[in-house]
Write a protein that holds these residues in place. Sequence first.
Motif, PDB file in Angstrom:
ATOM      1  N   ARG A 758     -11.348  33.349  11.540  1.00  0.00           N
ATOM      2  CA  ARG A 758     -10.092  33.861  12.456  1.00  0.00           C
ATOM      3  C   ARG A 758      -8.889  33.660  12.248  1.00  0.00           C
ATOM      4  O   ARG A 758      -8.055  34.564  12.566  1.00  0.00           O
ATOM      5  CB  ARG A 758     -10.587  32.947  13.669  1.00  0.00           C
ATOM      6  N   TRP A 759      -8.645  32.906  11.168  1.00  0.00           N
ATOM      7  CA  TRP A 759      -7.174  32.740  10.630  1.00  0.00           C
ATOM      8  C   TRP A 759      -6.946  34.220   9.743  1.00  0.00           C
ATOM      9  O   TRP A 759      -5.955  34.650   9.923  1.00  0.00           O
ATOM     10  CB  TRP A 759      -7.181  31.427   9.687  1.00  0.00           C
ATOM     11  N   VAL A 760      -8.027  34.669   8.990  1.00  0.00           N
ATOM     12  CA  VAL A 760      -7.840  36.058   8.488  1.00  0.00           C
ATOM     13  C   VAL A 760      -7.567  37.038   9.428  1.00  0.00           C
ATOM     14  O   VAL A 760      -6.644  37.903   9.303  1.00  0.00           O
ATOM     15  CB  VAL A 760      -9.131  36.097   7.526  1.00  0.00           C
ATOM     16  N   LEU A 761      -8.143  36.987  10.539  1.00  0.00           N
ATOM     17  CA  LEU A 761      -7.845  38.036  11.420  1.00  0.00           C
ATOM     18  C   LEU A 761      -6.822  38.003  12.003  1.00  0.00           C
ATOM     19  O   LEU A 761      -6.158  38.950  12.481  1.00  0.00           O
ATOM     20  CB  LEU A 761      -9.239  38.121  12.408  1.00  0.00           C
ATOM     21  N   HIS A 762      -6.042  36.875  12.179  1.00  0.00           N
ATOM     22  CA  HIS A 762      -4.993  36.454  12.759  1.00  0.00           C
ATOM     23  C   HIS A 762      -3.875  37.276  11.867  1.00  0.00           C
ATOM     24  O   HIS A 762      -3.013  37.818  12.209  1.00  0.00           O
ATOM     25  CB  HIS A 762      -4.499  35.192  12.989  1.00  0.00           C
ATOM     26  N   ARG A 763      -4.093  37.346  10.385  1.00  0.00           N
ATOM     27  CA  ARG A 763      -3.250  37.633   9.654  1.00  0.00           C
ATOM     28  C   ARG A 763      -3.139  39.159   9.490  1.00  0.00           C
ATOM     29  O   ARG A 763      -2.125  40.068   9.517  1.00  0.00           O
ATOM     30  CB  ARG A 763      -3.662  36.999   8.002  1.00  0.00           C
ATOM     31  N   VAL A 764      -4.231  39.737   9.841  1.00  0.00           N
ATOM     32  CA  VAL A 764      -4.645  41.160   9.999  1.00  0.00           C
ATOM     33  C   VAL A 764      -3.819  41.880  11.290  1.00  0.00           C
ATOM     34  O   VAL A 764      -3.162  42.785  11.215  1.00  0.00           O
ATOM     35  CB  VAL A 764      -6.311  41.404  10.101  1.00  0.00           C
ATOM     36  N   ALA A 765      -3.874  40.829  12.216  1.00  0.00           N
ATOM     37  CA  ALA A 765      -3.206  41.480  13.486  1.00  0.00           C
ATOM     38  C   ALA A 765      -1.618  41.328  13.195  1.00  0.00           C
ATOM     39  O   ALA A 765      -0.858  42.075  13.461  1.00  0.00           O
ATOM     40  CB  ALA A 765      -3.431  40.727  14.606  1.00  0.00           C
ATOM     41  N   GLU A 766      -1.071  40.215  12.414  1.00  0.00           N
ATOM     42  CA  GLU A 766       0.206  40.138  12.222  1.00  0.00           C
ATOM     43  C   GLU A 766       0.559  41.466  11.197  1.00  0.00           C
ATOM     44  O   GLU A 766       1.673  42.116  11.319  1.00  0.00           O
ATOM     45  CB  GLU A 766       0.598  38.750  11.471  1.00  0.00           C
ATOM     46  N   LEU A 767      -0.328  41.649  10.336  1.00  0.00           N
ATOM     47  CA  LEU A 767       0.219  42.770   9.390  1.00  0.00           C
ATOM     48  C   LEU A 767       0.029  43.950   9.873  1.00  0.00           C
ATOM     49  O   LEU A 767       0.962  44.878   9.585  1.00  0.00           O
ATOM     50  CB  LEU A 767      -1.008  42.685   8.109  1.00  0.00           C
ATOM     51  N   ASP A 768      -0.754  44.225  10.853  1.00  0.00           N
ATOM     52  CA  ASP A 768      -0.973  45.408  11.468  1.00  0.00           C
ATOM     53  C   ASP A 768       0.585  45.924  12.058  1.00  0.00           C
ATOM     54  O   ASP A 768       0.727  46.983  12.102  1.00  0.00           O
ATOM     55  CB  ASP A 768      -2.158  45.506  12.777  1.00  0.00           C
ATOM     56  N   GLU A 769       0.975  44.834  12.932  1.00  0.00           N
ATOM     57  CA  GLU A 769       2.100  45.044  13.444  1.00  0.00           C
ATOM     58  C   GLU A 769       3.380  45.587  12.346  1.00  0.00           C
ATOM     59  O   GLU A 769       4.126  46.379  12.464  1.00  0.00           O
ATOM     60  CB  GLU A 769       2.649  43.899  14.302  1.00  0.00           C
ATOM     61  N   ILE A 770       3.247  44.648  11.481  1.00  0.00           N
ATOM     62  CA  ILE A 770       4.359  44.872  10.363  1.00  0.00           C
ATOM     63  C   ILE A 770       4.294  46.211   9.558  1.00  0.00           C
ATOM     64  O   ILE A 770       5.078  46.936   9.501  1.00  0.00           O
ATOM     65  CB  ILE A 770       4.231  43.730   9.204  1.00  0.00           C
ATOM     66  N   PHE A 790      -0.795  40.130   0.669  1.00  0.00           N
ATOM     67  CA  PHE A 790      -2.095  39.662   1.597  1.00  0.00           C
ATOM     68  C   PHE A 790      -3.062  39.769   0.742  1.00  0.00           C
ATOM     69  O   PHE A 790      -4.111  38.627   0.824  1.00  0.00           O
ATOM     70  CB  PHE A 790      -1.988  40.385   2.906  1.00  0.00           C
ATOM     71  N   ALA A 791      -3.296  40.936   0.125  1.00  0.00           N
ATOM     72  CA  ALA A 791      -4.346  41.178  -0.669  1.00  0.00           C
ATOM     73  C   ALA A 791      -4.762  40.438  -1.667  1.00  0.00           C
ATOM     74  O   ALA A 791      -5.910  39.884  -1.942  1.00  0.00           O
ATOM     75  CB  ALA A 791      -4.483  42.686  -0.952  1.00  0.00           C
ATOM     76  N   SER A 797      -6.968  35.077  -3.596  1.00  0.00           N
ATOM     77  CA  SER A 797      -6.806  33.693  -4.097  1.00  0.00           C
ATOM     78  C   SER A 797      -7.463  32.624  -3.038  1.00  0.00           C
ATOM     79  O   SER A 797      -7.605  31.484  -3.337  1.00  0.00           O
ATOM     80  CB  SER A 797      -5.402  33.519  -4.280  1.00  0.00           C
ATOM     81  N   VAL A 798      -7.397  32.966  -1.826  1.00  0.00           N
ATOM     82  CA  VAL A 798      -7.952  32.235  -0.885  1.00  0.00           C
ATOM     83  C   VAL A 798      -9.250  32.290  -0.215  1.00  0.00           C
ATOM     84  O   VAL A 798     -10.205  31.852  -0.431  1.00  0.00           O
ATOM     85  CB  VAL A 798      -6.712  31.956   0.234  1.00  0.00           C
ATOM     86  N   TYR A 799      -9.134  33.587   0.645  1.00  0.00           N
ATOM     87  CA  TYR A 799     -10.359  33.573   1.331  1.00  0.00           C
ATOM     88  C   TYR A 799     -11.652  34.117   0.569  1.00  0.00           C
ATOM     89  O   TYR A 799     -12.751  33.538   0.753  1.00  0.00           O
ATOM     90  CB  TYR A 799      -9.907  34.614   2.546  1.00  0.00           C
TER      91      TYR A 799
END
Length: 996
Positions: A758-770, A790-791, A797-799
């Motif tokens: 869910r943290w990854v999806l939060h980042r996806v939502a953040e990035l989508d706006e950016i 992000f990639a 390196s993380v997910y």
Amino acid sequence: MCAETPDYKHTLNLPKTDFPMRAGLPKREPGWLDRWEKIGIYDRLREKEGREPFTLHDGPPYANGHLHIGHALNKILKDMIVRSQQMLGHDARYVPGWDCHGLPIEWKIEEKYRAKGQDKDQVPVIDFRQECRKFAEGWIDVQRDEFKRLGVTGNWADPYLTMDYHAEAVIAEEFMKFLMNGTLYQGSKPVMWSPVEKTALAEAEVEYHDKESFTIWVKFKVADFNLPDEDRMSEEETSEMREAVAATLAETREKFVGANVVIWTTTPWTIPSNKAVVYGAEYDYGLYEVLDTPEECWAAKGERYILADKLAAQTFERARLDESQWRRVSDVTSHQLAAMSLAHPLAGAEGSEGEWDDLRDFRAADFVTDEEGTGFVHCAPSHGMEEYELYRDLGMLGQVITYNVMDDGSFRESLPFFGGKRILKPNGKEGDANKAVIDKLVEVGGLLARGKIKHSYPHSWRSKAPVIYRNTPQWFAAVDQKLADGMGEYGDTIRERALTSIDKLVEWTPKTGRNRLYSMIEARPDWVLSRQRAWGVPLTCFVKKNALPTDEGFLLKSDEVNARVVAEFEKGGADVWYEDGFKERVLGNLVNAEEYEQVFDVLDVWFDSGSTHAFVLRDRPDGTPDGIADLYLEGTDQHRGWFHSSLLQACGTKGRAPYRGVLTHGFTLDEKGRKMSKSEGNTVAPEDVTKQYGADILRLWVAQSDYTQDLRIGDEILKGTADSYRRLRNTLRFILGNLAGFEESERVAVEDMPELDRWVLHRVAELDEIVRKGFDAYDFQGVLQQVFNFATLDLSSVYFDIRKDALYCDPEGGLERRVARTVLDILFHRLTTWLAPILVFTMEEVWLERFPGDDSSVHLVDIPETPAAWRDEALATKWAGIRRARRVITAALEVQRRDKVIGASLEAAPVVHVEDAGLAEALRSVDLADVCITSVISVTTDPSPSEAFRLPEVEGVGVVFETAEGEKCQRCWKILPDVGTHKHPGTCHRCNDALG
């Protein structure tokens, strides 16, 4: 592994993909181009209904030669904007175009004639124009293929060309609007003139290079001293001044007559056209006397000179006089200067035939400075704009204009001493005119000093030869003429409308573009529309024979005639203007054709390109309803070029700017920041880059760069770009490999996902706006930087590092594995569409790897909408803390690996000491061993022992290394106490269950 332990590798869910590690872009990209053309990508996008149009209007490149890296930068930027706007839900149209008329093409055809020893002027003009047309057609085909090779999408099958018949008809029609609205006039004034090309030039056609010029100090003798004429006195100069001069008239006449006013110039060839000398009324001047002279000096003992005090010493130094050899005699007031009359240095010279015997005008002028020279400026109003404007405003042009210089830069044959001498040779090199003038001045005693100076000087950007200012009859558009055209919402003149448009109607990227164009428009003179060439759209107007430009009815103004001209051009193009009988055909029964003459000058090509809004945006089905573009995009040089001419042209015919947005990019430089030059051998050709790396690497370089500044490119920069590309490619390859066989039935609802996912999806939502905001702001560097980080950081390196275990080792239907694959599917659709406007070929390759098919393409889809509910700031804050602690743990394990205590992190069972109780709770709430890729991990709030590993930038976290206890699972490689106690030999509990 014991001999009896099975090899479990075949039981793992390892990635499966044919997506290669090595891209092979140079060989594979042309195939995707063919595919896009075959399936008609651009046309299919136009079929999407209900979309708001977005129109980037293409500034036409010149159809002359192969593309350079600046072309590539420009077209790739345009393409990234068009594609990103399309994928944001617009109908993003892009009609490429070419500028086809003008001197560069005409010059090439002339070169061909010269090589054969033929005179271009002897060739029938229509035949010559047809050769120019064929030349342009050939290069359009070449450049079209080169642009397409860069992955640029657009209506390549139907581009716009300024030489199309309809385009030529509209250009003529737009010109005739200036004819009819009163802004067109014929005047004779100094314009920038190319003697080599024999034509007037616009500022946008001029570039500045260093040039070594002759510099001379010339004597103008004071011939008389009388009460100044009324026209040489300002209103403030009262009768008291006249009385003051009159009271000492005899004394001052004796003092000044015979003295020399000294001028300084870097254009000796203008001395024969001198008509006046001017001074600065506010400066201090003195009368100086020569006391003694050295050998080889053109000053004589006892001679008197009038100079600006600030510049006297350096003037005498140039005359080879030291300080002991001259003295200051007295002040010279502006009142006294106004009473003087000067003689031209060639006055009375034997053989001069009286050419220069008239006294020169002598008066004050605002443009004189005391920064260099002598404090006096010699005026040849036929060859200098400031001098021209001074005498125009005085109403004295008839007295000061000369016609001494011909169109090839030679003096008129009848000019005494200098007839036929050339300022420049036909090859653009120094001619014999300057030397002839200097030698004659020496002969008559008119020279005080001479030298050479290196300075920035205007050159034609086509022939690279110096240009001159030359007074010629030209056609102008008056920028301050009040227009009665009913389009005064933004001003009554072209200048007013342009300035209002700049301020109120246009969005500038970057903002500095506004200031640059505003200052240019604010200060610009009237627009020189005419060129003395053959290849272009003629000035479609008729003038009354034997009439003066100032006479009523000099210009024929007839809507019916104009309509006939346009109709003729629609059928046969602008060539018909040159057909025998054309004048009689269009004037016909409307007026007496015998009373009028055709104008055969051609329009400035900037008028052609400035008119494109009319025949592209207004007239084409894929144009815009209001004939206004959402965006014009070109290099910073186009503030004085296309942005400028388009603005002036549209303000004269539409009443406002033809664009809502203007974006400018910098120039391309080599890796050391030097201007690219073939002679320097530091050019980078787009074709070479695509052959070595592929067009996607060139596109990635554009996206990585700050295009608002000058951009550097070279081998090392491209290697770095290629490395970034490989990192992105590996991220996408991991996604593809782990999505093999993914089906909708596997999908897991977001609310059922663990926190990490869910943290990854939060980042996806953040990035989508950016990404969306970045694309709308044309900030590709900002978008790419965020997506790349992000990639490579959040994902690779993380997910991915954490979820490899679940993806590879969990049962196929296991929840965590299904969750991870669901997230990977979401990531696939976002990354491919976020990056598709930039890496057009690679994202198509990635897309087709998952969704093969004849009609499949990532460029036919939009960026997917991302639910706002995916945003979870509290979760993001928690995981920011977990990631900080993870950095300490992984760094501690890296030390053990470096020291060869362990070979892999799964051999570790570290103890993590955390001061903050909230962070400790967060770490315990997740499977921290999985997060840190260890077999076991412990979290405690006990104080860290002294031997604990710490990172200075992460306070309150210490790590004590311990080795994991137990045996190594032969399937997942974790070291756990239960390994070997299950049905399947050498497995842990999780792997045993996965094997069934």
